[in-house]
Structure formats: structure tokens, C-alpha cells
Scaffold this active site. Structure first.
Site, PDB file in Angstrom:
ATOM      1  N   ASP A   1       6.128 -10.303   8.968  1.00 15.76           N
ATOM      2  CA  ASP A   1       6.410  -9.171   9.685  1.00 15.76           C
ATOM      3  C   ASP A   1       7.803  -8.890   9.812  1.00 15.76           C
ATOM      4  O   ASP A   1       8.536  -9.761  10.200  1.00 15.76           O
ATOM      5  CB  ASP A   1       5.627  -9.340  11.218  1.00 15.76           C
ATOM      6  CG  ASP A   1       5.594  -8.534  12.076  1.00 15.76           C
ATOM      7  OD1 ASP A   1       6.272  -7.419  11.735  1.00 15.76           O
ATOM      8  OD2 ASP A   1       5.147  -8.450  13.134  1.00 15.76           O
TER       9      ASP A   1
ATOM     10  N   ARG B   1       0.636  -1.140   0.141  1.00 14.65           N
ATOM     11  CA  ARG B   1      -0.134  -0.193  -0.038  1.00 14.65           C
ATOM     12  C   ARG B   1       0.875   1.188  -0.106  1.00 14.65           C
ATOM     13  O   ARG B   1       2.245   1.094   0.209  1.00 14.65           O
ATOM     14  CB  ARG B   1      -0.839   0.030   1.216  1.00 14.65           C
ATOM     15  CG  ARG B   1      -1.741  -1.085   1.440  1.00 14.65           C
ATOM     16  CD  ARG B   1      -2.636  -0.802   2.739  1.00 14.65           C
ATOM     17  NE  ARG B   1      -2.147  -1.119   3.854  1.00 14.65           N
ATOM     18  CZ  ARG B   1      -1.741  -0.327   4.809  1.00 14.65           C
ATOM     19  NH1 ARG B   1      -2.252   0.841   4.781  1.00 14.65           N
ATOM     20  NH2 ARG B   1      -1.218  -0.790   5.964  1.00 14.65           N
TER      21      ARG B   1
ATOM     22  N   TYR C   1       7.847   7.454  17.077  1.00 17.13           N
ATOM     23  CA  TYR C   1       8.143   7.405  15.603  1.00 17.13           C
ATOM     24  C   TYR C   1       9.272   8.168  15.592  1.00 17.13           C
ATOM     25  O   TYR C   1      10.199   7.510  14.394  1.00 17.13           O
ATOM     26  CB  TYR C   1       6.731   7.782  15.125  1.00 17.13           C
ATOM     27  CG  TYR C   1       6.822   7.696  13.617  1.00 17.13           C
ATOM     28  CD1 TYR C   1       6.630   6.624  12.860  1.00 17.13           C
ATOM     29  CD2 TYR C   1       7.064   9.064  13.064  1.00 17.13           C
ATOM     30  CE1 TYR C   1       6.441   6.817  11.473  1.00 17.13           C
ATOM     31  CE2 TYR C   1       6.876   9.065  11.424  1.00 17.13           C
ATOM     32  CZ  TYR C   1       6.695   7.957  10.767  1.00 17.13           C
ATOM     33  OH  TYR C   1       6.628   8.023   9.425  1.00 17.13           O
TER      34      TYR C   1
ATOM     35  N   SER D   1      11.492  10.172   8.119  1.00 16.84           N
ATOM     36  CA  SER D   1      10.254  11.064   8.225  1.00 16.84           C
ATOM     37  C   SER D   1      10.880  12.274   8.620  1.00 16.84           C
ATOM     38  O   SER D   1      12.012  12.643   9.352  1.00 16.84           O
ATOM     39  CB  SER D   1       9.555  10.396   9.172  1.00 16.84           C
ATOM     40  OG  SER D   1       8.380  11.434   9.476  1.00 16.84           O
TER      41      SER D   1
HETATM   42  P1  NDP Z   1       0.925   2.955   4.985  1.00 16.20           P
HETATM   43  O1  NDP Z   1       0.392   2.913   6.424  1.00 16.20           O
HETATM   44  O2  NDP Z   1       0.143   3.495   3.923  1.00 16.20           O
HETATM   45  O3  NDP Z   1       1.525   1.630   4.303  1.00 16.20           O
HETATM   46  C1  NDP Z   1       2.422   0.711   5.106  1.00 16.20           C
HETATM   47  C2  NDP Z   1       3.073  -0.361   4.425  1.00 16.20           C
HETATM   48  O4  NDP Z   1       3.856  -0.805   5.343  1.00 16.20           O
HETATM   49  C3  NDP Z   1       2.003  -1.296   4.183  1.00 16.20           C
HETATM   50  O5  NDP Z   1       2.420  -2.018   2.909  1.00 16.20           O
HETATM   51  C4  NDP Z   1       2.100  -2.385   5.449  1.00 16.20           C
HETATM   52  O6  NDP Z   1       1.803  -3.756   5.121  1.00 16.20           O
HETATM   53  C5  NDP Z   1       3.654  -2.339   5.599  1.00 16.20           C
HETATM   54  N1  NDP Z   1       3.873  -2.833   6.921  1.00 16.20           N
HETATM   55  C6  NDP Z   1       3.544  -2.309   8.107  1.00 16.20           C
HETATM   56  N2  NDP Z   1       4.013  -2.748   9.023  1.00 16.20           N
HETATM   57  C7  NDP Z   1       4.581  -4.058   8.706  1.00 16.20           C
HETATM   58  C8  NDP Z   1       5.590  -4.801   9.260  1.00 16.20           C
HETATM   59  N3  NDP Z   1       5.433  -5.054  10.584  1.00 16.20           N
HETATM   60  N4  NDP Z   1       5.748  -5.908   8.337  1.00 16.20           N
HETATM   61  C9  NDP Z   1       5.666  -5.789   6.940  1.00 16.20           C
HETATM   62  N5  NDP Z   1       4.848  -4.732   6.611  1.00 16.20           N
HETATM   63  C10 NDP Z   1       4.415  -3.856   7.196  1.00 16.20           C
HETATM   64  O7  NDP Z   1       2.241   3.987   4.982  1.00 16.20           O
HETATM   65  P2  NDP Z   1       2.819   4.850   4.126  1.00 16.20           P
HETATM   66  O8  NDP Z   1       3.038   4.366   2.874  1.00 16.20           O
HETATM   67  O9  NDP Z   1       2.297   6.200   4.293  1.00 16.20           O
HETATM   68  O10 NDP Z   1       4.300   5.072   4.872  1.00 16.20           O
HETATM   69  C11 NDP Z   1       5.367   4.395   4.236  1.00 16.20           C
HETATM   70  C12 NDP Z   1       6.698   4.584   4.856  1.00 16.20           C
HETATM   71  O11 NDP Z   1       6.945   6.051   4.921  1.00 16.20           O
HETATM   72  C13 NDP Z   1       6.590   4.425   6.263  1.00 16.20           C
HETATM   73  O12 NDP Z   1       7.891   4.034   6.747  1.00 16.20           O
HETATM   74  C14 NDP Z   1       6.213   5.447   7.191  1.00 16.20           C
HETATM   75  O13 NDP Z   1       6.669   5.663   8.303  1.00 16.20           O
HETATM   76  C15 NDP Z   1       7.168   6.737   6.105  1.00 16.20           C
HETATM   77  N6  NDP Z   1       6.428   7.813   6.116  1.00 16.20           N
HETATM   78  C16 NDP Z   1       5.145   8.179   5.794  1.00 16.20           C
HETATM   79  C17 NDP Z   1       4.600   9.614   5.820  1.00 16.20           C
HETATM   80  C18 NDP Z   1       3.477   9.800   5.286  1.00 16.20           C
HETATM   81  O14 NDP Z   1       3.128  10.972   5.470  1.00 16.20           O
HETATM   82  N7  NDP Z   1       2.679   8.851   4.701  1.00 16.20           N
HETATM   83  C19 NDP Z   1       5.572  10.417   6.300  1.00 16.20           C
HETATM   84  C20 NDP Z   1       6.965  10.180   6.513  1.00 16.20           C
HETATM   85  C21 NDP Z   1       7.362   8.864   6.452  1.00 16.20           C
HETATM   86  P3  NDP Z   1       0.247  -4.093   5.335  1.00 16.20           P
HETATM   87  O15 NDP Z   1      -0.475  -3.547   4.221  1.00 16.20           O
HETATM   88  O16 NDP Z   1       0.240  -5.600   5.086  1.00 16.20           O
HETATM   89  O17 NDP Z   1      -0.233  -3.605   6.578  1.00 16.20           O
END
Ligand code: NDP
Length: 247
Positions: free
Chosen positions: A65, A17, A158, A145
Site C-alpha cells: 500500500d 489496472r 481528491y 488530475s
Molecule cells: P484505477 O482505479 O483504474 O487504478 C488504480 C490503480 O492504483 C490500481 O492499480 C490500484 O491497485 C492502484 N492503487 C490504488 N490505491 C493504491 C494504494 N494505496 N497502494 C498501491 N496501489 C494502489 O485508476 P486509474 O487508472 O483511472 O487512475 C490512475 C491515476 O490517474 C490515479 O492517480 C487517478 O487519480 C488519476 N486520474 C484518473 C482519471 C480517470 O478519469 N481515470 C482522471 C484523472 C486522474 P489495485 O488494483 O491493487 O487496487
């Protein structure tokens, strides 16, 4: 004129996602074979594989995970047993928020945030480094971030995890620089994904000089560049992509 990158094998954490899915699309469009991981979103992961396979990309999704060291190791071992081609591009994107004022921050929330971002870095990147070093070419990109740089109320865990990643990247960059492997962090601001659910945007956008949220594709374009042949002299950096939030 930019040169097309040599096709490589890439591994992306959290590709089902949001920003991760955009990174998977961008790397596949650049001609790389992409294996991505996710934790729970099987439907979206399958749909992304179907979409890219229909466009003739080589893409595969694996569920585990990233905070679970044994599960990560088993999944990576299995992938490399099936195909020993080293992953020469590794993007650690998986991350979670569990926002709360620090006095109210539950221990399990602190643990989950640190284990996913920082633990995930060790659990996934560490096993993949040596094959990259042996190949004398590698690109590691990590999602930090703007919170790591500016700090943010309610995000002590975070910001600690994301700042930890910055330090990890700087140090690893120095360790592997002479082997053709670069290590960089990107530090997005507010990006339009599920992660922004519940964030009061009217207030938050006041902190963004561009007065808009970023698109996942904008972050993915930066990651694709850092993963390219052309970015070979950039290492140990943290590159903001935040509409001007951080100086
Ligand atoms: P989302 O919540 O939209 O997506 C998170 C993704 O990480 C999903 O694919 C999810 O898988 C996966 N994920 C979460 N936890 C785990 C885990 N324990 N093991 C494997 N996969 C995992 O987040 P974003 O796309 O917004 O964020 C992506 C990255 O960017 C993150 O590191 C976030 O901290 C960073 N970021 C985002 C910002 C924002 O404003 N959106 C700003 C700054 C940084 P599943 O779908 O299966 O849950």
C-alpha cells in the site's frame, strides 16, 4: 525522427489496472525494465507480468500500500538489495477517489485520499530520488488530475491531493534540475478506467470539448515521452490530457 530511449529501470505505482497498466506496457515496449506496484489486484498484476514477460519484457510486480510508509520502504529496500540498479524512471500513478459533498466527507475518506496520492508521493519518490541524482539522469512523472486545476464538486479531498502533487512536482523539479532529473505532472481529464464507474458520463461529457473520454494508452504515451531522453528539457510542468477540458 525520434531516437529510441536508453533502457532504464522504471518503477510505477498502481500498475495493475487502468492508466497504470497502460504505462507499464508503454515503458516495457520502450525497452525499459519495469517494476510496478499494486495494492490488492493480484490476478490482474500477475496477468500483466505474464503478458509482458511472454513478449520478452523485464517486468515484476510487488504488492504494498503506497500509503503505508514502512511497507513502501521495506519493499523498495528489498528490491534494491536484490538489484542495486537505481530506478531512473519513477511514475507515481496510484490514486483513489472517495467522492462526497464536503459537509458529508468522512474523515477516513479525506485521510485515505490524501495518504494515497500525496503520502504515496513521499513514501515512494523520496527514497528513490538520491540514487537518481547520483546517476545524473532521472525522470519523475506524477499523475495529477484536471480536478486539481478546475476543481470539481464532490472532490475536495481528491482535488487537494492532486493539486498538492502539482506543487510538490514544481518544487522538486527546482531542487533536482541541475542533476539531470526532471519532474513533471500529467493532469488527465475523463479516462476510460474503473475509476469512472458511477460517474454520470452524459453530464460529464458535456464538459469535454472533444465529447469523448480518453484512453489509458493516450495518457501512457504522454508519460512514456516525459520519461524519455528526448523530454530532457521539460521540467516542473503540469501537462493536461483532457480533450480540451482545462484551458
Ligand atoms: P484505477 O482505479 O483504474 O487504478 C488504480 C490503480 O492504483 C490500481 O492499480 C490500484 O491497485 C492502484 N492503487 C490504488 N490505491 C493504491 C494504494 N494505496 N497502494 C498501491 N496501489 C494502489 O485508476 P486509474 O487508472 O483511472 O487512475 C490512475 C491515476 O490517474 C490515479 O492517480 C487517478 O487519480 C488519476 N486520474 C484518473 C482519471 C480517470 O478519469 N481515470 C482522471 C484523472 C486522474 P489495485 O488494483 O491493487 O487496487
Amino acid at each position: 525522427m525520434s531516437e529510441p530511449s536508453t533502457p532504464r529501470r522504471a518503477f510505477v505505482t498502481g500498475g495493475s489496472r487502468g492508466i497504470g497498466a497502460a504505462i507499464v506496457r508503454a515503458l516495457a515496449a520502450a525497452g525499459h525494465e519495469v517494476v510496478f506496484n499494486y495494492r490488492a489486484s493480484e490476478g490482474p498484476a500477475r496477468a500483466l507480468c505474464d503478458e509482458l514477460t511472454a513478449a520478452d519484457a523485464r517486468v515484476e510486480a510487488v504488492a504494498f500500500d503506497v500509503a503505508d510508509r514502512d511497507a513502501a520502504r521495506a519493499a523498495l529496500d528489498e528490491l534494491l538489495a536484490r538489484d542495486p540498479t537505481p530506478f531512473q524512471i519513477v511514475v507515481h500513478n496510484a490514486g483513489i477517489t472517495r467522492d462526497a459533498p464536503f459537509p458529508a466527507l468522512a474523515p477516513e475518506d479525506w485521510d485515505a485520499v490524501i495518504a494515497t496520492s500525496l503520502g504515496g508521493f513521499y513514501n515512494v519518490v523520496q527514497p528513490l530520488v538520491m540514487p537518481m541524482v547520483r546517476a545524473r539522469w532521472g525522470r519523475i512523472v506524477v499523475l495529477s488530475s484536471v480536478s486539481a486545476i478546475l476543481g470539481n464538486r464532490g472532490q475536495v479531498a481528491y482535488a487537494a491531493a492532486k493539486a498538492g502533487l502539482v506543487g510538490a512536482c514544481r518544487s522538486l523539479a527546482r531542487e533536482v534540475a541541475r542533476r539531470g532529473v526532471t519532474v513533471n505532472a500529467v493532469a488527465p481529464g475523463l479516462i476510460d478506467t474503473d475509476m469512472l464507474e458511477g460517474v454520470p458520463l452524459e453530464h460529464a461529457l458535456g464538459l469535454v470539448p472533444m465529447r469523448r473520454v480518453g484512453r489509458p494508452e493516450e495518457v501512457a504515451a504522454l508519460v512514456r515521452f516525459l520519461a524519455s531522453d528526448e523530454a530532457g528539457y521539460i521540467t516542473g510542468q503540469t501537462i493536461g490530457i483532457d480533450g480540451g477540458m482545462a484551458p
